[in-house]
Design a protein around this motif. Structure first.
Motif, PDB file in Angstrom:
ATOM      1  N   GLU A   1      13.437  75.799   2.568  1.00 14.84           N
ATOM      2  CA  GLU A   1      14.314  75.940   1.406  1.00 14.84           C
ATOM      3  C   GLU A   1      15.721  76.205   1.909  1.00 14.84           C
ATOM      4  O   GLU A   1      15.921  77.029   2.801  1.00 14.84           O
ATOM      5  CB  GLU A   1      13.838  77.082   0.518  1.00 14.84           C
ATOM      6  CG  GLU A   1      14.661  77.232  -0.749  1.00 14.84           C
ATOM      7  CD  GLU A   1      14.076  78.265  -1.696  1.00 14.84           C
ATOM      8  OE1 GLU A   1      12.965  78.033  -2.213  1.00 14.84           O
ATOM      9  OE2 GLU A   1      14.735  79.289  -1.900  1.00 14.84           O
TER      10      GLU A   1
ATOM     11  N   ILE B   1      18.499  74.008  -3.169  1.00 11.03           N
ATOM     12  CA  ILE B   1      19.092  74.648  -4.332  1.00 11.03           C
ATOM     13  C   ILE B   1      20.587  74.330  -4.257  1.00 11.03           C
ATOM     14  O   ILE B   1      21.284  74.823  -3.379  1.00 11.03           O
ATOM     15  CB  ILE B   1      18.820  76.155  -4.338  1.00 11.03           C
ATOM     16  CG1 ILE B   1      17.302  76.383  -4.340  1.00 11.03           C
ATOM     17  CG2 ILE B   1      19.497  76.827  -5.529  1.00 11.03           C
ATOM     18  CD1 ILE B   1      16.886  77.785  -4.003  1.00 11.03           C
TER      19      ILE B   1
ATOM     20  N   ASN C   1      20.097  76.343   0.664  1.00 12.82           N
ATOM     21  CA  ASN C   1      21.131  76.369  -0.371  1.00 12.82           C
ATOM     22  C   ASN C   1      22.267  75.450   0.040  1.00 12.82           C
ATOM     23  O   ASN C   1      22.627  75.394   1.218  1.00 12.82           O
ATOM     24  CB  ASN C   1      21.661  77.794  -0.557  1.00 12.82           C
ATOM     25  CG  ASN C   1      20.609  78.713  -1.129  1.00 12.82           C
ATOM     26  OD1 ASN C   1      20.025  78.439  -2.171  1.00 12.82           O
ATOM     27  ND2 ASN C   1      20.340  79.804  -0.441  1.00 12.82           N
TER      28      ASN C   1
ATOM     29  N   ASP D   1      13.174  69.476  -5.367  1.00 12.16           N
ATOM     30  CA  ASP D   1      12.050  69.510  -4.438  1.00 12.16           C
ATOM     31  C   ASP D   1      11.938  68.133  -3.802  1.00 12.16           C
ATOM     32  O   ASP D   1      12.144  67.110  -4.471  1.00 12.16           O
ATOM     33  CB  ASP D   1      10.760  69.853  -5.187  1.00 12.16           C
ATOM     34  CG  ASP D   1      10.763  71.281  -5.712  1.00 12.16           C
ATOM     35  OD1 ASP D   1      11.172  72.187  -4.961  1.00 12.16           O
ATOM     36  OD2 ASP D   1      10.364  71.486  -6.871  1.00 12.16           O
TER      37      ASP D   1
ATOM     38  N   GLY E   1      21.564  71.522  -9.071  1.00 11.29           N
ATOM     39  CA  GLY E   1      20.199  71.725  -9.543  1.00 11.29           C
ATOM     40  C   GLY E   1      19.278  72.072  -8.390  1.00 11.29           C
ATOM     41  O   GLY E   1      19.688  72.105  -7.230  1.00 11.29           O
ATOM     42  N   THR E   2      18.036  72.309  -8.704  1.00  8.54           N
ATOM     43  CA  THR E   2      17.021  72.543  -7.684  1.00  8.54           C
ATOM     44  C   THR E   2      16.236  71.257  -7.506  1.00  8.54           C
ATOM     45  O   THR E   2      15.731  70.696  -8.479  1.00  8.54           O
ATOM     46  CB  THR E   2      16.079  73.691  -8.104  1.00  8.54           C
ATOM     47  OG1 THR E   2      16.861  74.882  -8.234  1.00  8.54           O
ATOM     48  CG2 THR E   2      14.994  73.924  -7.069  1.00  8.54           C
TER      49      THR E   2
ATOM     50  N   ARG F   1      12.783  72.232  -0.360  1.00 10.03           N
ATOM     51  CA  ARG F   1      13.523  72.472  -1.604  1.00 10.03           C
ATOM     52  C   ARG F   1      14.983  72.714  -1.270  1.00 10.03           C
ATOM     53  O   ARG F   1      15.312  73.449  -0.362  1.00 10.03           O
ATOM     54  CB  ARG F   1      12.963  73.681  -2.327  1.00 10.03           C
ATOM     55  CG  ARG F   1      13.787  74.089  -3.549  1.00 10.03           C
ATOM     56  CD  ARG F   1      13.179  75.222  -4.294  1.00 10.03           C
ATOM     57  NE  ARG F   1      12.051  74.659  -5.033  1.00 10.03           N
ATOM     58  CZ  ARG F   1      11.148  75.363  -5.675  1.00 10.03           C
ATOM     59  NH1 ARG F   1      11.194  76.677  -5.658  1.00 10.03           N
ATOM     60  NH2 ARG F   1      10.179  74.789  -6.333  1.00 10.03           N
TER      61      ARG F   1
END
Length: 105
Positions: free
Chosen positions: A39, A102, A41, A88, A85-86, A100
């Motif tokens: 994940e 973010i 950012n 996946d 947006g997020t 993912r």
């Protein structure tokens, strides 16, 4: 004369606020069938760079259809993020490989 100076100063200040920060490059390493970090950012305008250290080809395929990046063995794939947006994503060849992003505006 004084009002013209105030207008010019205000225009200059407004221009300074419109200068955006430099876009970043977010690196994700693919190794042993895993995305690291899983994940991350980012911001709109950033570049995501997947570095494939495996001897197998992979993809970074957004589940929402925003991108589908093919990443050959020992190669790098990139995408510039276009919207917030997020998101996946997964590898088409190895669906258990997921990640993912973010993405902030």
């Amino acid at each position: 004369m004084r009002s013209r100076q105030i207008v010019l100063v205000n225009l200059l200040l407004a221009g300074l606020h419109s200068v955006s920060a430099h876009a970043a490059t977010i690196q994700i390493t693919i190794q042993k069938l895993v995305n690291v970090p899983a994940e991350a950012n980012a911001k709109v305008g950033d570049t995501v760079e997947w570095i494939n250290k495996d001897v197998l080809a992979h993809t970074a395929t957004a589940r929402n259809g925003d991108w589908d990046v093919m990443i050959g063995p020992n190669k790098t794939g990139r995408v510039v993020l276009k919207k917030a947006g997020t998101v996946d994503y997964y590898c088409k060849f190895h669906p258990n490989m997921t990640g993912r992003l973010i993405i902030a505006p």
